[in-house]
Design a protein around this motif. Structure first.
Motif, PDB file in Angstrom:
ATOM      1  N   GLN A   1      -5.628   6.181  -1.555  1.00 29.80           N
ATOM      2  CA  GLN A   1      -5.091   4.959  -0.961  1.00 29.80           C
ATOM      3  C   GLN A   1      -5.680   3.727  -1.640  1.00 29.80           C
TER       4      GLN A   1
ATOM      5  N   GLN B   1      -4.175   3.122  -5.208  1.00 36.14           N
ATOM      6  CA  GLN B   1      -2.769   2.790  -5.381  1.00 36.14           C
ATOM      7  C   GLN B   1      -2.488   1.307  -5.260  1.00 36.14           C
ATOM      8  N   THR B   2      -3.486   0.536  -4.843  1.00 38.50           N
ATOM      9  CA  THR B   2      -3.223  -0.880  -4.607  1.00 38.50           C
ATOM     10  C   THR B   2      -2.988  -1.602  -5.928  1.00 38.50           C
TER      11      THR B   2
ATOM     12  N   HIS C   1       4.874  11.101  -0.848  1.00 39.37           N
ATOM     13  CA  HIS C   1       4.792  10.284   0.360  1.00 39.37           C
ATOM     14  C   HIS C   1       5.464  10.938   1.556  1.00 39.37           C
TER      15      HIS C   1
ATOM     16  N   LYS D   1       0.685   6.227   5.415  1.00 34.33           N
ATOM     17  CA  LYS D   1      -0.557   6.449   6.153  1.00 34.33           C
ATOM     18  C   LYS D   1      -0.494   7.851   6.740  1.00 34.33           C
TER      19      LYS D   1
ATOM     20  N   VAL E   1       4.175   2.813   0.477  1.00 34.72           N
ATOM     21  CA  VAL E   1       2.833   2.930   1.062  1.00 34.72           C
ATOM     22  C   VAL E   1       2.924   3.906   2.224  1.00 34.72           C
TER      23      VAL E   1
ATOM     24  N   PRO F   1      -4.449   0.118   2.516  1.00 36.71           N
ATOM     25  CA  PRO F   1      -3.298  -0.611   1.978  1.00 36.71           C
ATOM     26  C   PRO F   1      -2.881  -1.846   2.772  1.00 36.71           C
TER      27      PRO F   1
ATOM     28  N   GLN G   1       7.042  -0.988  -2.888  1.00 33.36           N
ATOM     29  CA  GLN G   1       6.423  -1.118  -1.571  1.00 33.36           C
ATOM     30  C   GLN G   1       6.105   0.240  -0.976  1.00 33.36           C
TER      31      GLN G   1
END
Lengths: 512, 282
Positions: A218, A221-222, B56, A44, A42, A177, A40
């Motif tokens: 982005q 990566q889905t 990240h 921004k 993800v 995402p 999970q």
């Protein structure tokens, strides 16, 4: 060499006590690790004004919620303070509860879209900022609420206002995402051709290229990227632009390179698109691209390795090295066995060794692009593994062509290798000696022979000139003075004869 | 499109060494024994955890300052946009740059509409002001899809709009796809038309006169990008200025580029250039 643009990573934020910051960061890291295990992970990105207060983490109080509603009402009516209201709104929308409240108001997004396409350009800018804040929301229902704006955001990617384009890009990147519905819509509205067109027009603007890289990463990566998105991206001009971004020249900038490297990594990590079968095919466009990508990454890695070896402690290098290592290995396609505790330089060298081992042409190209000078730096390092790997790579380079040998000698490589004669590590000593004796001295002995032969007989001198004469007579005489070289010279005569051209050889044989 | 031209196109291998290399490689004393190891790793392998997490953290912690640190922002007092007819005023150069790039870059010189991109401007000129297009459109599909990368063409703008909505999931009121207006006679009707247009599509920039009238009705500001003289009832409209009063294509003169600035006059009706001369002759 190249300028590293300032990356604000790990910069301490105003108002934070260092300890508090560290604790928070550790917690953050733990959350991310768990998220990755759950598949999970993800993120921004939020673009803030430099004149804004840095303390954006402070929670907004309840009064801000009412602010949002009152601002919304004010904006619906006319007035010259529209710009100011929109600006205040964009700041208020940083708070999650304000975001949720705003999207629930009827026609709120429609109003923002109206400003986004309106004649007042400052209002356009502020409204895209509002949308950007909304796109950054962690709540799953806020992002999709921005969908009515996406066709306009995509249209503006081909516009001329770079600051505005940057905001549009980051907003789109944040929306990617959020959900399948959002992604389907973006793809249908042509996000990939829009990104390709944008990077073609704006490739000299590093901030915009970084934003494009982020948005693309982005998308890539889905979880369904490999079926739906990657083929479209590969068919476009995007990969060649991404690869071009990795050139270690004077205009090199760390931010865009990081994003482009991650994009290329995601492009290659799901399927073996750039696998060795493609590399062998030669004719295929993907093969050329893969070949170009591999060399570009390797040379960049070599530059970065050299920079780190010389003591460059710029923030952010690891952020670039990590995807480059993975990418180079995958393009190779050999993943080096990771030795626990090995340093970043060793990892880079291991990957480069794989690349050099693969093809001789790669060695020549790597040498052309400055790997030799990087190796000169890494050979001086204290770590044993680094030195051993450097010698391994040097061996592969020196045996790939005589030009490389000459270049290395010109850079003072001989004296560098001689320093290893007294090294405590037997392995290192043997390797350095071998290089000196076999790879480097063979060429100098060869030239010595030519010069000596030339002094004995004028006809042979002509032959030697036809053969080769890269070292001057003076250098050869200097070499002769050293006894040990003389013995090598005698031992290797047979070999050096073989290296002279056939014509010269025939002539020399005639004259003894 | 960039291609890596400097890299080898033929992918040879390590089987053709020169004479010294052959010797070296077969030498038993050679201490070099590097061989690469092959390990297949899935992208979610734990070996990649550190790198992924680091990446990240960077994305989430990073606060990018929008302006370059090296760039010194010049402080200037407020100044107005130099495009005559445009009322916009700016406090910083960046603001002005953004304004100019957004509104004055892709302007149709006939009808003064400002489009957001060069491509949309080209499509606009073709569909609104090109009689050749009109002729061809009766026989073949000429209306291009507005989405970049989509090569579809359509017989009418309605069909194109339909395609945009169904296939590209565009909204039905997409503001950069206005249908060409039918002829409007008289000012009142035009005012209404324009008023409607303002409500629906405030991104198009129109003449000063209408804009002023509209301003009273609508709260949205309407900057203008009218260059040179603005029309009064007495002036004979030039070809270039015609569409200002009349937003349709009745007076099409397709034989020159519509991007020529309007203060260059050709053809009949160009009173402006000779006004002084005629006056003297009398």
């Amino acid at each position: 060499m190249w300028r590293l643009s300032r990356v604000g990573y790990k910069a301490g934020r105003a108002g934070y006590i260092l300890e508090e910051f560290r604790v928070k960061r550790q917690e953050h890291e733990k959350t991310l690790r768990q998220a990755r295990r759950d598949r999970q992970l993800v993120s921004k990105r939020l673009l803030v004004n430099e004149d804004e207060d840095q303390q954006v983490h402070i929670m907004h109080t309840c009064s801000d919620k009412n602010d949002v509603i009152s601002l919304f009402h004010k904006l619906q009516h006319s007035g010259p303070e529209r710009e100011a209201h929109l600006k205040t709104l964009s700041k208020s929308l940083r708070d999650l509860s304000a975001q949720l409240l705003f999207i629930k108001q009827e026609n709120s997004i429609h109003m923002l879209v109206g400003f986004l396409t309106g004649p007042n350009t400052q209002c356009r800018l502020q409204s895209v900022r509002c949308l950007h804040e909304l796109s950054h929301s962690p709540h799953p229902s806020v992002g999709p609420a921005c969908l009515p704006a996406t066709p306009y955001l995509l249209t503006y990617l081909s516009g001329q206002s770079t600051k505005f384009t940057e905001l549009c890009l980051y907003t789109l990147g944040n929306l990617c995402p959020d959900s399948d519905v959002v992604r389907e819509k973006l793809l249908a509205q042509g996000i990939i051709p829009a990104l390709a067109s944008c990077i073609e027009k704006q490739k000299h603007n590093t901030a915009v290229v970084e934003a494009i890289g982020y948005t693309l990463s982005q998308l890539l990566q889905t979880k369904d990227a490999s079926e739906k998105i990657i083929p479209l991206v590969l068919a476009s001009s995007l990969p060649s632009h991404l690869i071009a971004c990795l050139t270690p020249d004077q205009n090199f900038s760390l931010g865009p390179a990081i994003e482009c490297a991650w994009c290329l990594h995601y492009l290659t990590s799901t399927k073996n698109v750039f696998c060795c079968d493609l590399l062998r095919s030669g004719e295929d466009n993907h093969a050329l691209l893969a070949c170009g990508a591999l060399l570009r990454c390797s040379t960049l890695l070599a530059s970065l390795g050299g920079a780190v070896a010389q003591g460059n402690k710029e923030e952010g290098i690891e952020l670039l090295v990590c995807p480059l290592l993975r990418l180079t290995s995958r393009l190779g396609p050999l993943w080096p066995e990771r030795v626990p505790g090995s340093s970043i330089i060793s990892q880079i060298l291991r990957v480069l060794a794989n690349v050099a081992h693969k093809k001789k042409e790669f060695c020549l190209q790597l040498a052309d692009h400055g790997l030799l000078s990087s190796l000169s730096a890494t050979l001086k390092m204290a770590e044993r593994e680094t030195v051993t790997l450097s010698l391994d790579i040097l061996f592969m380079l020196l045996t790939s062509g005589s030009q490389v040998v000459e270049d290395f000698e010109r850079q003072g490589g001989n004296s560098l290798l001689e320093t290893f004669q007294y090294c405590s590590e037997g392995d290192v000593r043997r390797k350095a000696a071998y290089l000196l004796e076999r790879c480097l001295l063979s060429s100098s002995a060869q030239c010595m022979l030519c010069c000596i032969a030339g002094q004995l007989h004028p006809f042979v001198l002509t032959a030697s000139r036809i053969g080769n004469a890269t070292l001057s007579t003076k250098t050869a005489k200097t070499q002769l003075r050293k006894e040990k070289y003389a013995s090598h010279f005698i031992k290797r005569t047979r070999i050096t004869f073989k290296c002279i051209t056939p014509t010269a050889l025939v002539r020399m044989k005639r004259f003894g | 499109m960039l291609q890596p031209t400097s890299f080898p196109t033929s992918l040879g291998d390590r089987d053709k060494p020169d004479c010294t290399t052959e010797d070296i490689l077969q030498d038993e004393e050679n201490p070099f024994n590097f061989s690469p190891q092959l390990i297949n790793l899935h992208k979610d392998h734990e070996l990649f955890e550190d790198g992924d997490v680091e990446r990240h953290m960077y994305l989430q912690d990073l606060y990018i300052s929008e302006a370059d640190d090296d760039k010194q922002t010049l402080s200037v007092s407020e100044f107005a946009c130099h495009i005559s007819g445009c009322n916009a005023v700016h406090g910083t150069l960046e603001e002005y740059e953004h304004h100019y790039n957004s509104l004055h870059r892709h302007v149709c010189s006939i009808c003064r509409r400002s489009l957001p991109t060069a491509r949309l401007l080209d499509i606009h000129i073709q569909e609104w002001h090109d009689s050749v297009f009109m002729v061809l459109a009766q026989r073949q599909d000429m209306y291009q899809c507005l989405v970049e990368g989509c090569a579809h063409k359509f017989r009418t703008s309605t069909l194109r709009k339909d395609h945009l909505i169904r296939i590209h999931k565009y909204p039905p009121d997409f503001r950069f796809d206005k249908a060409k207006r039918e002829k409007g006679s008289g000012e009142t009707k035009q005012q209404q038309d324009i008023a409607m247009e303002v409500v629906g599509n405030a991104s198009e920039v129109l003449c000063e006169e209408q804009a002023k009238q509209v301003d009273q009705e609508e709260s949205m500001e309407m900057p203008v990008s009218l260059t040179g003289t603005h029309l009064t009832e007495k002036d004979t409209p030039h070809e270039e200025m015609a569409a200002c009063q009349n937003t349709n294509d009745e007076h099409l003169k397709p034989r020159y580029s519509y991007r020529v600035p309007s203060n260059v006059c050709f053809g009949h009706g160009s009173i402006r250039g000779f006004r002084g001369h005629r006056g003297r002759r009398k």
